[in-house]
Design a protein around this motif. Sequence first.
Motif, mmCIF file in Angstrom:
data_model
loop_
_atom_site.group_PDB
_atom_site.id
_atom_site.type_symbol
_atom_site.label_atom_id
_atom_site.label_comp_id
_atom_site.label_asym_id
_atom_site.label_seq_id
_atom_site.Cartn_x
_atom_site.Cartn_y
_atom_site.Cartn_z
ATOM 1 N N SER A 1 -9.020 5.843 8.599
ATOM 2 C CA SER A 1 -9.551 4.831 7.826
ATOM 3 C C SER A 1 -11.011 5.810 7.154
ATOM 4 C CB SER A 1 -10.031 4.289 9.365
ATOM 5 O OG SER A 1 -10.258 5.176 9.924
ATOM 6 N N LEU A 2 -10.815 6.782 6.431
ATOM 7 C CA LEU A 2 -11.718 7.144 5.593
ATOM 8 C C LEU A 2 -11.847 6.056 4.734
ATOM 9 C CD1 LEU A 2 -13.292 10.030 4.676
ATOM 10 C CD2 LEU A 2 -10.784 10.444 3.505
ATOM 11 N N ASP A 3 -13.402 6.549 4.954
ATOM 12 C CA ASP A 3 -14.095 5.237 2.805
ATOM 13 C C ASP A 3 -13.799 6.011 1.798
ATOM 14 O OD1 ASP A 3 -14.710 3.302 0.944
ATOM 15 O OD2 ASP A 3 -16.862 3.890 2.638
ATOM 16 N N SER A 4 -12.699 5.849 1.204
ATOM 17 C CA SER A 4 -12.600 6.932 -0.008
ATOM 18 C C SER A 4 -11.503 5.820 -1.161
ATOM 19 C CB SER A 4 -12.002 8.346 -0.044
ATOM 20 O OG SER A 4 -11.739 8.554 -0.836
ATOM 21 N N PRO A 5 -12.023 6.094 -2.068
ATOM 22 C CA PRO A 5 -11.102 5.474 -3.465
ATOM 23 C C PRO A 5 -9.865 6.261 -3.456
ATOM 24 C CG PRO A 5 -12.732 5.936 -4.666
ATOM 25 C CD PRO A 5 -12.914 6.307 -3.259
ATOM 26 N N ASN B 1 -7.834 7.223 -0.799
ATOM 27 C CA ASN B 1 -7.532 6.442 0.731
ATOM 28 C C ASN B 1 -6.381 5.721 0.254
ATOM 29 O OD1 ASN B 1 -6.294 5.966 3.554
ATOM 30 N ND2 ASN B 1 -8.197 5.364 4.255
ATOM 31 N N GLU C 1 -8.327 8.291 12.922
ATOM 32 C CA GLU C 1 -9.991 8.618 11.881
ATOM 33 C C GLU C 1 -9.170 8.838 10.535
ATOM 34 O OE1 GLU C 1 -13.847 10.382 12.420
ATOM 35 O OE2 GLU C 1 -12.881 11.361 13.749
ATOM 36 N N LYS D 1 0.918 -0.997 0.079
ATOM 37 C CA LYS D 1 -0.131 -0.063 -0.082
ATOM 38 C C LYS D 1 0.471 1.492 0.129
ATOM 39 C CE LYS D 1 -3.370 -2.070 2.092
ATOM 40 N NZ LYS D 1 -4.858 -2.137 3.336
ATOM 41 N N LEU E 1 -5.711 2.557 2.882
ATOM 42 C CA LEU E 1 -6.954 1.328 3.255
ATOM 43 C C LEU E 1 -6.779 0.406 1.525
ATOM 44 C CD1 LEU E 1 -10.107 2.663 4.071
ATOM 45 C CD2 LEU E 1 -8.877 1.656 5.382
ATOM 46 N N HIS E 2 -6.486 1.400 1.124
ATOM 47 C CA HIS E 2 -6.944 0.126 -0.209
ATOM 48 C C HIS E 2 -4.958 0.548 -1.448
ATOM 49 C CE1 HIS E 2 -11.443 0.792 -0.476
ATOM 50 N NE2 HIS E 2 -11.055 1.927 -0.549
#
Length: 365
Positions: free
Chosen positions: A289-293, A295, A286, A265, A298-299
């Motif tokens: 951990s933002l739910d976003s493409p 980010n 926080e 990552k 995370l991805h």
Amino acid sequence: MKKHSHTQRMLLNMIITLLLITLAICGSIIVFSKSFDYTFNMIEEDQNRPTLPNVHTLQLQVDEQTTAQTLAKLLYDEQFIGNQFWFVVEAKLSDLEDDLYPGTYTISSNMTNHDIVKLLTTNPDTLEEVQFTIPEGFTITQIANRLEDKQIVSKAAFLNAIENKTYDYDFLKDIPEGGTYKLEGYLFPDTYRIHKNASAEEIVSIMLRRFEEITSRYNQYLYNSDYTLHDIVTIASIIEREAKLQEERPTISGVIYNRLNQQMKLQMCSTIQYALPERKQTLTYEDLSLDSPYNTYLHEGLPQGPICTPGESALRAAFMPEEHDYYYFVLEDASTSKHAFSQTAEEHNFYKTRYKQSQDINFVD
């Protein structure tokens, strides 16, 4: 009997005459209708041109031998006008051939005949121009705000030109859907001089053409790369936001490629900043951990698309990354924007802790 025959001939002549008159009237109506439709369609095509979704530009060279007819044929062949005759009529009414100024002009497909004629008959020396500068690292939203602040075009008009128009450049054809703005990263940051009444579409097209001019210098590197142009522009945009020092950009580029090649990552804070409603001085856990493409904590892999408009220095670094074994970097000196680069997570954590202690002597990891 002769009287009866004479009456029949008169009646027949009247019928034939009435028939001919009727045919003449019907023919006139048909001709008038077709002429009206033809004229109406010419005018409608001209007036609707500014609303067409597909926008392309043409560099038009005008000299002393240029006539209204040659201009009309060229513009028609290039699909910038829908009717040569109607353009010639407007040009003649405007005395184009008497007032034509030789030179090179940029014609946009959303310009009306009147717009084109007015541009070609206005002395370039008296044409009022405006200048604006787009810094490296600006987003499309920031560009729109800058243009509105300078009263060049409204933010709404500029964003409409971004979202609802298409532009005839080959490098735009393979951009995937899903990004915040499809053209994010492709409006090259530079200083531009444009005529005062330029439309938002013209400005976008000029900036795209400048992007094409710059990136064409690196076509050989793109040809030899395993990544698409969109990938490289996305990488360049991250470099633009992460690296303040020019000399560090190829090194940071190398870190990004190393992590991508190892399926690590990216974990770039700049990508999260792009996804936030407003930039922050410091990101929180926080935020990570933002739910976003966008980010990259995370991805895996690259974010959805570019996060800003990179300048040539960042693009060059993305096309020509430094080869090394670094997989991490962290700010080392806030006053100089210098980074510390590491090969291992342990070494990276050491530099990260040292930086935090330099900012807060009471910090304990």
